[in-house]
Scaffold this motif. Structure first.
Motif, PDB file in Angstrom:
ATOM      1  N   PRO A   1      36.158  11.535  83.200  1.00  0.00           N
ATOM      2  CA  PRO A   1      35.781  12.921  82.826  1.00  0.00           C
ATOM      3  C   PRO A   1      36.005  13.165  81.338  1.00  0.00           C
ATOM      4  N   ARG A   2      35.058  13.873  80.719  1.00  0.00           N
ATOM      5  CA  ARG A   2      35.151  14.091  79.274  1.00  0.00           C
ATOM      6  C   ARG A   2      35.960  15.319  78.916  1.00  0.00           C
ATOM      7  N   GLN A   3      36.021  16.285  79.826  1.00  0.00           N
ATOM      8  CA  GLN A   3      36.681  17.540  79.440  1.00  0.00           C
ATOM      9  C   GLN A   3      37.869  17.853  80.337  1.00  0.00           C
ATOM     10  N   GLY A   4      38.646  16.859  80.645  1.00  0.00           N
ATOM     11  CA  GLY A   4      39.894  17.113  81.332  1.00  0.00           C
ATOM     12  C   GLY A   4      39.823  17.201  82.853  1.00  0.00           C
TER      13      GLY A   4
ATOM     14  N   ARG B   1      38.754  18.491  86.650  1.00  0.00           N
ATOM     15  CA  ARG B   1      38.260  19.690  87.353  1.00  0.00           C
ATOM     16  C   ARG B   1      38.619  20.959  86.608  1.00  0.00           C
ATOM     17  N   ARG B   2      37.796  21.961  86.860  1.00  0.00           N
ATOM     18  CA  ARG B   2      38.090  23.295  86.290  1.00  0.00           C
ATOM     19  C   ARG B   2      38.256  24.306  87.345  1.00  0.00           C
TER      20      ARG B   2
END
Length: 120
Positions: free
Chosen positions: A114-117, A119-120
């Motif tokens: 994952p590029r942005q950390g 799960r959101r």
């Protein structure tokens, strides 16, 4: 039944059966007859003085036993497990498209991290 196939075909029954013991006895008797005939024939040659020494007998026995070791062993009397891997008849029955599909089936590319950390 062909006697050679009877002597060399693996026996499907487990353990030491009468058939297996008869095969082993037949193999040993054939080997003994061959060894005796060869020894007698070599005694008539100029090699006789060498064959009457301990090292000449040793060389004769080694030359005779090494090729016959497979015939005299009991390893081929037992069923060997099939080799692991693809089924032997499967690869021959597939068309070229099916082989290509099987070859590419597990050739997928793994996803990157994952590029942005996550799960959101």
């Amino acid at each position: 039944m062909n006697p050679w196939h009877w002597l060399t075909r693996p026996d499907p029954t487990p353990g030491f059966t009468t058939g297996k013991l008869l095969k082993l006895l037949a193999r040993i008797l054939i080997f003994a007859v061959i060894a005796t005939v060869l020894s007698s024939l070599l005694q008539m040659t100029p090699l006789k003085p060498y064959l009457e020494t301990w090292w000449g007998s040793l060389i004769f026995v080694l030359i005779l036993y090494i090729p016959a070791a497979k015939l005299l062993s009991m390893n081929d009397m037992f069923i060997r497990p099939a080799p692991r891997g693809a089924a032997p008849g499967k690869a021959q029955t597939l068309s070229s498209a099916e082989r290509r599909k099987e070859r590419h089936r597990y050739a997928g590319v793994k996803k990157s991290a994952p590029r942005q950390g996550g799960r959101r």
